[in-house]
Design a protein around this motif. Structure first.
Motif, PDB file in Angstrom:
ATOM      1  N   UNK A   1      -2.457  -7.043   8.028  1.00  0.00           N
ATOM      2  CA  UNK A   1      -2.161  -5.957   8.965  1.00  0.00           C
ATOM      3  C   UNK A   1      -0.742  -5.429   8.808  1.00  0.00           C
ATOM      4  N   UNK A   2       0.143  -6.243   8.224  1.00  0.00           N
ATOM      5  CA  UNK A   2       1.535  -5.839   8.029  1.00  0.00           C
ATOM      6  C   UNK A   2       1.858  -5.911   6.543  1.00  0.00           C
ATOM      7  N   UNK A   3       2.333  -4.801   5.994  1.00  0.00           N
ATOM      8  CA  UNK A   3       2.695  -4.711   4.584  1.00  0.00           C
ATOM      9  C   UNK A   3       4.188  -4.425   4.465  1.00  0.00           C
ATOM     10  N   UNK A   4       4.764  -4.828   3.355  1.00  0.00           N
ATOM     11  CA  UNK A   4       6.158  -4.510   3.044  1.00  0.00           C
ATOM     12  C   UNK A   4       6.184  -3.454   1.948  1.00  0.00           C
ATOM     13  N   UNK A   5       7.152  -2.568   2.005  1.00  0.00           N
ATOM     14  CA  UNK A   5       7.326  -1.541   0.975  1.00  0.00           C
ATOM     15  C   UNK A   5       8.791  -1.503   0.582  1.00  0.00           C
TER      16      UNK A   5
END
Length: 342
Positions: free
Chosen positions: A8-12
């Motif tokens: 549900x949480x991604x890093x970019x």
């Protein structure tokens, strides 16, 4: 999104401010947290990076983002927002050193008759609407009389990753033109420099000024659709113009290893042994334009089908009239200064 277990949480990492809303749109409804390039992320994170950027410390899975093949009305170098991007969890379509998701689709995909019919219809509309990656317009190009074959050689930005990872031998526009001329001494050879170079948003290639010595005509303002319609053959390193020529039924000779080479549709100077399947043109189109990209709405937060994307590009082109606003060249000058291009 085609990734089981996508959290549900991604890093970019490493994205400029103008791209951040588009990254969020790509991965909606998941939360995207941005950080600077190279900055460590919590261990086990799924991380989005641009192109072939290295993964930051702590990344468990890397998703690579790049421009799609029906991108925009205008250049990416002009910071024109894209209508399509690709997301790849294996590699990237221009990296021939390893498989990409697109290559996997093409190598192993089961393309139904219905999907191929849809791909054929999409291809025919692209031709009829004269759509390309950037849709820059330009003057109609007239084929010279009394010459056969007429060969188009599209230039590339030589610092682009597509040449570093897919060039497979020849790495410069000049060397490509020299090879084409040696192999086709009686042909009428047309060279079209990359539009980023013509706009002086990217640097010309090594000795690219000498390209005039190895061709019969240099075309900077002619429209790509009119060129593709008029020529007999297109010779490329890894340029997407080769794919656009295939859509239009042209003979394409690949001196590098673009994603569309190796499937029995092109004449290939290099070989890639893991591509050992023969595809129809519509199977290639289904993989490259239906399965692989994401099409993003310009008027909302949602996504589009490929067919809706064509409609959106036509509407965008009609509204813009392919004319830049009065302040555009001043803006480009500022960008050139910051990019170190004169």
């Amino acid at each position: 999104m085609r990734y089981p277990g996508l959290p549900d949480v991604l890093r970019a990492c490493g994205f400029p401010r103008w791209k951040k809303p588009l990254v969020r749109q790509c991965f909606s409804p998941r939360q995207v947290i941005f950080s600077a390039a190279g900055e460590a992320v919590p261990r086990g994170s799924w991380v989005i990076v641009w192109g072939m950027s290295p993964a930051p410390p702590g990344a468990e899975r890397v998703l690579r983002l790049e421009d799609g093949f029906l991108r925009s009305v205008g250049l990416g170098a002009d910071i024109v927002r894209p209508l399509s991007w690709v997301v790849d969890g294996e590699g990237l379509y221009y990296d021939a050193t390893r498989p990409s998701e697109l290559e996997t689709f093409l190598a192993t995909g089961d393309f139904s008759p219905e999907e191929c019919v849809r791909a054929a219809s999409l291809r025919q509309r692209i031709i009829a609407l004269e759509l390309t990656k950037y849709n820059l317009g330009g003057e109609a190009w007239a084929r010279p009389t009394g010459y056969e074959p007429v060969i188009l050689v599209p230039g590339q930005v030589e610092s682009d990753a597509s040449l570093a990872y897919g060039g497979a031998g020849i790495k410069t526009n000049l060397a490509l033109l020299q090879a084409v001329r040696r192999e086709n001494p009686g042909a009428f050879v047309v060279y079209k420099p990359h539009p980023d170079v013509v706009a002086r948003m990217r640097r010309a290639g090594q000795d690219e000024i000498r390209c005039r010595e190895w061709c019969d005509e240099v075309v900077t303002t002619g429209s790509l659709p009119s060129l593709l319609k008029a020529v007999d053959e297109v010779h490329v390193l890894t340029s997407l113009a080769g794919f656009e020529a295939l859509l239009r039924g042209k003979k394409v000779v690949c001196h590098g290893l673009p994603f569309y080479a190796g499937w029995g549709l092109t004449q290939d100077v290099q070989t890639l042994t893991r591509r050992n399947r023969t595809l129809s043109l519509d199977q290639l189109v289904a993989g490259a334009l239906l399965r692989y990209p994401l099409y993003l709405s310009r008027t909302g937060d949602g996504r589009l089908t490929a067919e809706e994307a064509l409609d959106a590009l036509v509407d965008w082109r009609t509204r813009s009239g392919n004319r830049a606003p009065w302040w555009w060249e001043g803006y480009r000058t500022v960008v050139r200064v910051f990019a170190g291009v004169r």
